[in-house]
Motif scaffolding. Structure first.
Motif, PDB file in Angstrom:
ATOM      1  N   LEU A 109       0.834  -1.205   0.000  1.00  0.00           N
ATOM      2  CA  LEU A 109       0.000   0.000   0.000  1.00  0.00           C
ATOM      3  C   LEU A 109       0.865   1.250   0.000  1.00  0.00           C
ATOM      4  N   PRO A 110       1.692   1.468  -1.023  1.00  0.00           N
ATOM      5  CA  PRO A 110       2.530   2.678  -1.006  1.00  0.00           C
ATOM      6  C   PRO A 110       1.730   3.962  -1.104  1.00  0.00           C
ATOM      7  N   GLN A 111       0.495   3.901  -1.621  1.00  0.00           N
ATOM      8  CA  GLN A 111      -0.316   5.116  -1.707  1.00  0.00           C
ATOM      9  C   GLN A 111      -0.820   5.572  -0.349  1.00  0.00           C
ATOM     10  N   VAL A 112      -0.712   4.737   0.665  1.00  0.00           N
ATOM     11  CA  VAL A 112      -1.176   5.098   2.002  1.00  0.00           C
ATOM     12  C   VAL A 112      -0.070   5.756   2.814  1.00  0.00           C
ATOM     13  N   GLN A 113       1.153   5.804   2.292  1.00  0.00           N
ATOM     14  CA  GLN A 113       2.276   6.367   3.052  1.00  0.00           C
ATOM     15  C   GLN A 113       2.065   7.816   3.466  1.00  0.00           C
ATOM     16  N   PRO A 114       1.537   8.708   2.605  1.00  0.00           N
ATOM     17  CA  PRO A 114       1.289  10.092   3.083  1.00  0.00           C
ATOM     18  C   PRO A 114       0.315  10.158   4.255  1.00  0.00           C
ATOM     19  N   LEU A 115      -0.731   9.332   4.215  1.00  0.00           N
ATOM     20  CA  LEU A 115      -1.682   9.317   5.322  1.00  0.00           C
ATOM     21  C   LEU A 115      -1.024   8.791   6.589  1.00  0.00           C
ATOM     22  N   LEU A 116      -0.199   7.753   6.473  1.00  0.00           N
ATOM     23  CA  LEU A 116       0.473   7.196   7.642  1.00  0.00           C
ATOM     24  C   LEU A 116       1.477   8.183   8.235  1.00  0.00           C
ATOM     25  N   GLU A 117       2.162   8.926   7.381  1.00  0.00           N
ATOM     26  CA  GLU A 117       3.083   9.953   7.879  1.00  0.00           C
ATOM     27  C   GLU A 117       2.342  11.067   8.607  1.00  0.00           C
ATOM     28  N   ALA A 118       1.183  11.450   8.085  1.00  0.00           N
ATOM     29  CA  ALA A 118       0.395  12.486   8.762  1.00  0.00           C
ATOM     30  C   ALA A 118      -0.109  11.995  10.118  1.00  0.00           C
ATOM     31  N   LEU A 119      -0.538  10.737  10.188  1.00  0.00           N
ATOM     32  CA  LEU A 119      -0.988  10.187  11.466  1.00  0.00           C
ATOM     33  C   LEU A 119       0.165  10.053  12.454  1.00  0.00           C
ATOM     34  N   ALA A 120       1.361   9.744  11.943  1.00  0.00           N
ATOM     35  CA  ALA A 120       2.516   9.614  12.829  1.00  0.00           C
ATOM     36  C   ALA A 120       2.957  10.958  13.386  1.00  0.00           C
ATOM     37  N   ASN A 191      12.616   5.153   7.673  1.00  0.00           N
ATOM     38  CA  ASN A 191      13.862   5.452   6.965  1.00  0.00           C
ATOM     39  C   ASN A 191      14.666   4.191   6.685  1.00  0.00           C
ATOM     40  N   SER A 192      14.668   3.242   7.609  1.00  0.00           N
ATOM     41  CA  SER A 192      15.392   1.994   7.375  1.00  0.00           C
ATOM     42  C   SER A 192      14.744   1.177   6.271  1.00  0.00           C
ATOM     43  N   LEU A 193      13.429   1.174   6.199  1.00  0.00           N
ATOM     44  CA  LEU A 193      12.750   0.436   5.131  1.00  0.00           C
ATOM     45  C   LEU A 193      12.926   1.111   3.776  1.00  0.00           C
ATOM     46  N   ARG A 194      13.048   2.414   3.757  1.00  0.00           N
ATOM     47  CA  ARG A 194      13.304   3.109   2.495  1.00  0.00           C
ATOM     48  C   ARG A 194      14.707   2.828   1.963  1.00  0.00           C
ATOM     49  N   ALA A 195      15.629   2.462   2.842  1.00  0.00           N
ATOM     50  CA  ALA A 195      17.014   2.217   2.417  1.00  0.00           C
ATOM     51  C   ALA A 195      17.204   0.855   1.774  1.00  0.00           C
ATOM     52  N   VAL A 196      16.252  -0.059   1.901  1.00  0.00           N
ATOM     53  CA  VAL A 196      16.359  -1.385   1.296  1.00  0.00           C
ATOM     54  C   VAL A 196      15.240  -1.549   0.272  1.00  0.00           C
ATOM     55  N   ASP A 197      15.446  -2.471  -0.662  1.00  0.00           N
ATOM     56  CA  ASP A 197      14.440  -2.768  -1.671  1.00  0.00           C
ATOM     57  C   ASP A 197      13.509  -3.836  -1.108  1.00  0.00           C
ATOM     58  N   VAL A 198      12.433  -3.391  -0.495  1.00  0.00           N
ATOM     59  CA  VAL A 198      11.543  -4.309   0.205  1.00  0.00           C
ATOM     60  C   VAL A 198      10.867  -5.266  -0.755  1.00  0.00           C
ATOM     61  N   ARG A 199      10.432  -4.769  -1.899  1.00  0.00           N
ATOM     62  CA  ARG A 199       9.688  -5.607  -2.831  1.00  0.00           C
ATOM     63  C   ARG A 199      10.562  -6.718  -3.418  1.00  0.00           C
ATOM     64  N   VAL A 200      11.788  -6.382  -3.787  1.00  0.00           N
ATOM     65  CA  VAL A 200      12.677  -7.394  -4.366  1.00  0.00           C
ATOM     66  C   VAL A 200      13.022  -8.467  -3.342  1.00  0.00           C
ATOM     67  N   LEU A 201      13.334  -8.055  -2.113  1.00  0.00           N
ATOM     68  CA  LEU A 201      13.656  -9.031  -1.074  1.00  0.00           C
ATOM     69  C   LEU A 201      12.463  -9.925  -0.761  1.00  0.00           C
ATOM     70  N   THR A 202      11.268  -9.353  -0.731  1.00  0.00           N
ATOM     71  CA  THR A 202      10.076 -10.149  -0.434  1.00  0.00           C
ATOM     72  C   THR A 202       9.767 -11.124  -1.553  1.00  0.00           C
ATOM     73  N   GLU A 203       9.889 -10.680  -2.791  1.00  0.00           N
ATOM     74  CA  GLU A 203       9.628 -11.583  -3.917  1.00  0.00           C
ATOM     75  C   GLU A 203      10.660 -12.695  -3.993  1.00  0.00           C
ATOM     76  N   ALA A 204      11.926 -12.376  -3.719  1.00  0.00           N
ATOM     77  CA  ALA A 204      12.952 -13.418  -3.721  1.00  0.00           C
ATOM     78  C   ALA A 204      12.706 -14.439  -2.622  1.00  0.00           C
ATOM     79  N   ALA A 205      12.319 -13.976  -1.446  1.00  0.00           N
ATOM     80  CA  ALA A 205      12.029 -14.904  -0.352  1.00  0.00           C
ATOM     81  C   ALA A 205      10.793 -15.736  -0.644  1.00  0.00           C
ATOM     82  N   ALA A 206       9.770 -15.130  -1.272  1.00  0.00           N
ATOM     83  CA  ALA A 206       8.559 -15.880  -1.611  1.00  0.00           C
ATOM     84  C   ALA A 206       8.839 -16.934  -2.672  1.00  0.00           C
TER      85      ALA A 206
END
Length: 312
Positions: A109-120, A191-206
């Motif tokens: 849900l990358p489109q929800v990131q602005p809403l999550l940042e505002a809530l944080a 910030n730590s999650l932005r520094a890694v490629d989450v999608r590639v790592l998840t697809e490789a693990a799957a």
């Protein structure tokens, strides 16, 4: 005249530019070292002055009676253990809530990131005294039957209030601390999650047969471990120094004990402030080795190194 501009022949292995480069490096390190020394003096001089004031009791400097009175006071150990318990519970709850949530948002849900940042960032706009008053107003015994509380808690608050009153438990205070520490912990994990490629790592693990939780624990978590530790440290230090919410909830914590001691005995209060700083420093030093990159084959687990995971 032509010989003056003739290039000189260098011997094999001779590096003409090395001395000048070394001098340039030394010249660049000198201002950085000077700035670091000034920063250390700026931080250590008030701490040393506080320690000297705390040790200067009625018998002159070096009087250890105030230090003995601090460790001999049962309220000191009681409030310290209470604050440590609240800080540990808040830290665990923040990490368990934020890490899977932020990972799922980055992944699906990358489109929800602005809403999550505002809530944080929203807790910055709500003072702790307003937050504490609102929680006490809504979750006391008279308000647990209100439709608003029933709706927001999905019916859990009225159900639990019939078994035991919520205000007698530290759970409500821990939840308030979670809201206060949310902006700091969220930014560190995000910030730590932005520094890694989450999608590639998840697809490789799957592709190797790892499920969602196994991917999070064995692949994503080792790669964002410094951010997790930073969020834990910020949450821990925030709870250990919080005063307003604890006083509103009538919980006798270490900051309240420090405030009450300062009104009666300033020398003991100075020693307590130094001890609080040393406690936080020990927590930081304990987390530093875990944030260093591992060598000798001790890197974070790669998808192909997941134990028990393989192509089905």
């Amino acid at each position: 005249m032509r010989s003056l501009f003739r290039p000189r022949h260098r011997k094999p292995g001779q590096d003409v530019g090395q001395p000048s480069q070394h001098l340039a490096n030394e010249g660049g390190l000198l201002p950085a070292r000077l700035a670091l020394a000034l920063a250390l003096l700026y931080l250590l001089i008030p701490l040393a002055a506080t320690l000297v004031f705390g040790l200067s009791g009625s018998h002159g400097w070096g009087d250890l009676s105030s230090l003995g009175a601090v460790f001999g006071d049962p309220d000191f150990w009681q409030t310290l253990l209470t604050s440590l318990g609240l800080a540990a519970g808040t830290t665990v709850l923040v990490i368990l809530l934020l890490t899977p949530t932020v990972y799922q948002v980055h992944l699906r849900l990358p489109q929800v990131q602005p809403l999550l940042e505002a809530l944080a960032l929203l807790p910055f706009a709500v003072p702790p005294i307003v937050l504490g008053t609102g929680l006490l107003q809504e979750y006391n015994g008279a308000a647990t039957n209100s439709p608003l509380v029933d709706l927001l808690s999905l019916g859990l608050v009225p159900l639990l209030s019939n078994v035991f009153p919520l205000l007698d438990l530290p759970l409500l205070l821990i939840c308030a601390y979670v809201i206060v520490a949310l902006p700091f912990a969220y930014r560190a994990i995000d910030n730590s999650l932005r520094a890694v490629d989450v999608r590639v790592l998840t697809e490789a693990a799957a592709s190797l047969g790892a499920g969602w939780w196994r991917t999070l624990l064995l692949v994503i978590l080792p790669n964002i471990w410094p951010g997790i530790l930073t969020a834990a440290l910020l949450t821990f230090s925030t709870v250990m120094g919080e005063l307003t919410l604890a006083s509103l909830f009538n919980t006798y914590t270490f900051p309240i004990y420090l405030n009450m001691t300062g009104q009666n005995d300033p020398h003991r209060a100075a020693l307590l402030a130094v001890l609080s700083f040393l406690l936080t420093l020990l927590c930081v030093l304990g987390m530093v080795p875990a944030t260093r990159p591992r060598t000798g084959g001790g890197r974070a687990a790669l998808p192909g190194q997941i134990e028990g995971a393989g192509p089905r």
